[in-house]
Enzyme design. Structure first.
Site, PDB file in Angstrom:
ATOM      1  N   TYR A 109       0.835  -1.167   0.029  1.00 18.38           N
ATOM      2  CA  TYR A 109       0.027  -0.026  -0.085  1.00 18.38           C
ATOM      3  C   TYR A 109       0.934   1.241  -0.165  1.00 18.38           C
ATOM      4  O   TYR A 109       1.876   1.350   0.909  1.00 18.38           O
ATOM      5  CB  TYR A 109      -0.845  -0.155   1.369  1.00 18.38           C
ATOM      6  CG  TYR A 109      -1.618   1.546   1.446  1.00 18.38           C
ATOM      7  CD1 TYR A 109      -2.893   1.709   1.000  1.00 18.38           C
ATOM      8  CD2 TYR A 109      -0.882   2.529   2.252  1.00 18.38           C
ATOM      9  CE1 TYR A 109      -3.470   2.679   0.963  1.00 18.38           C
ATOM     10  CE2 TYR A 109      -1.683   3.688   2.134  1.00 18.38           C
ATOM     11  CZ  TYR A 109      -2.853   3.767   1.683  1.00 18.38           C
ATOM     12  OH  TYR A 109      -3.573   5.089   1.884  1.00 18.38           O
ATOM     13  N   GLU A 197      -3.844   7.219  -3.317  1.00 16.00           N
ATOM     14  CA  GLU A 197      -3.831   6.006  -3.036  1.00 16.00           C
ATOM     15  C   GLU A 197      -3.401   5.110  -4.177  1.00 16.00           C
ATOM     16  O   GLU A 197      -4.030   5.143  -5.108  1.00 16.00           O
ATOM     17  CB  GLU A 197      -5.209   5.443  -2.198  1.00 16.00           C
ATOM     18  CG  GLU A 197      -5.080   6.068  -0.801  1.00 16.00           C
ATOM     19  CD  GLU A 197      -6.295   5.483  -0.047  1.00 16.00           C
ATOM     20  OE1 GLU A 197      -6.246   5.328   0.960  1.00 16.00           O
ATOM     21  OE2 GLU A 197      -7.196   4.756  -0.950  1.00 16.00           O
TER      22      GLU A 197
END
Length: 388
Positions: A109, A197
């Site tokens: 991530y 993101e």
């Protein structure tokens, strides 16, 4: 402003970030043609909506043949996709992104968020790629690594090395990782992103770092510096009432309650919503008409509130400083007459020219419930809606 994954990846590509070959499709036939141009034996079909968790709702699927690409696109296009972020109503899928499939060695991530309290960007990274970052933060907070970026200097080399070390990036992939993080930090700053993101950011079998997903939020207030980004707005993803509010320069957000609110000033609007909740009901919107609203602006605000079918009653709460109460009252009267208002209306006026404003409302002979203060106004509107 939110944009779709395919739009974000196009921006990424223009800055040199590594993405897989792909293209947007609006019909199953489009999807088939896009897949034909991609050199791959497998493809990933992704619903394009402004919401995360698409895979959980059946919005992301793998196709093993060109005919299957068309079949999957047919099943996804037009579906009402329900994810944890769409709510129970879901979102209709009008387009899909067809992307080359690849072998994944490791998922990460990587996100960049604007910390408004510090006026700085914060890069967050985790080895738990592919999972909800909120869940990781709750259950495994030690798995999230952060670095804060100085807005004048940008990301430093030692910070990238620190991230790579914590993510266990192999030495053979560090050059690729270094390039991607540098570029991502640059584009976030230059394009006024408030959130980026990539989940997951992947390590491939040949040690390349690639953005497999892309979620981007752009600061609306900075669009004047990036006029090209305005064209990325997908109006089908925005509540029509919010688009209408922009025409009148109103700050409007749709909520799930019963009481429509028209207030001047963001702080007063928040206080109004709070006291409605405190008294036992719920606001249907946040609507700030600003400090210098005209009659036309007030009329526009009324029309937007009334267009919401969830609204059962309306509360107008105005504290006149720059804004004059008589102007607000004239706008209210004109709006009520023009739209033939058939819902209960409670009005609380205070401040500049308040007596003139109250007189205009009284002499209008309209069915308007007056309130002398905010608490009384909230009690009256909640009583009308909830019968309390």
């Amino acid at each position: 402003m939110n944009i779709h994954e395919y739009q974000a990846k196009s921006l990424f590509k223009s800055y040199g970030l590594s993405i897989l070959d792909g293209g947007v499709a609006f019909t199953p036939e489009d999807a088939y043609e896009v897949a034909k141009k991609i050199d791959s034996k497998k493809w990933v079909i992704k619903a394009q909506v402004h919401a995360g968790g698409r895979g959980k709702g059946g919005g992301i699927k793998i196709a093993n043949s060109l005919s299957e690409v068309k079949e999957i696109a047919t099943s996804i296009l037009g579906m009402n996709l329900v994810t944890p972020q769409t709510g129970a109503k879901g979102k209709k899928v009008l387009k899909v992104y067809v992307e080359k499939a690849c072998e994944i060695k490791k998922e990460f991530y990587l996100g960049i968020v604007l910390d408004r309290s510090k006026g700085k960007f914060v890069i967050m990274a985790s080895t738990e790629g592919g999972m909800d970052i909120e869940k990781v933060a709750e259950e495994k907070p030690e798995k999230i690594f952060k670095v804060t970026l100085d807005p004048s200097d940008g990301i430093k080399q030692f910070q990238i090395r620190q991230l790579a070390f914590n993510l266990l990036i192999p030495n053979t992939a560090f050059k690729s990782f270094n390039k991607q993080v540098n570029l991502l930090a640059n584009i976030a700053k230059e394009k006024d992103f408030t959130l980026v993101e990539i989940n997951p950011l992947i390590l491939t079998n040949d040690d390349k770092i690639i953005a497999l997903d892309a979620k981007v939020n752009i600061d609306d207030n900075a669009l004047f510096r990036n006029q090209d980004l305005k064209e990325l707005l997908d109006e089908s993803e925005v509540d029509p009432k919010e688009l209408e509010a922009e025409k009148y320069d109103l700050s409007y957000v749709k909520l799930d309650g019963k009481i429509g609110c028209m207030v001047n000033g963001a702080g007063l609007a928040m206080a109004t919503m709070d006291i409605i909740k405190l008294k036992g009901s719920s606001p249907a919107n946040f609507l700030d008409v600003g400090g210098g609203a005209s009659k036309d602006k007030v009329k526009g605000a009324f029309k937007i509130i009334i267009s919401d079918r969830d609204v059962e009653a309306i509360l107008v709460n105005i504290f006149g400083g720059i804004m004059r109460c008589d102007i607000i009252a004239e706008g209210i009267v004109e709006a009520v007459k023009e739209i033939n208002l058939d819902k209960p209306l409670v009005v609380r006026l205070e401040g500049t020219n308040v007596e003139e404003g109250k007189k205009i409302l009284q002499e209008s002979n309209l069915d308007i419930i007056a309130a002398s203060n905010l608490e009384e106004a909230a009690e009256k509107i909640v009583s009308v809606v909830e019968g309390k």
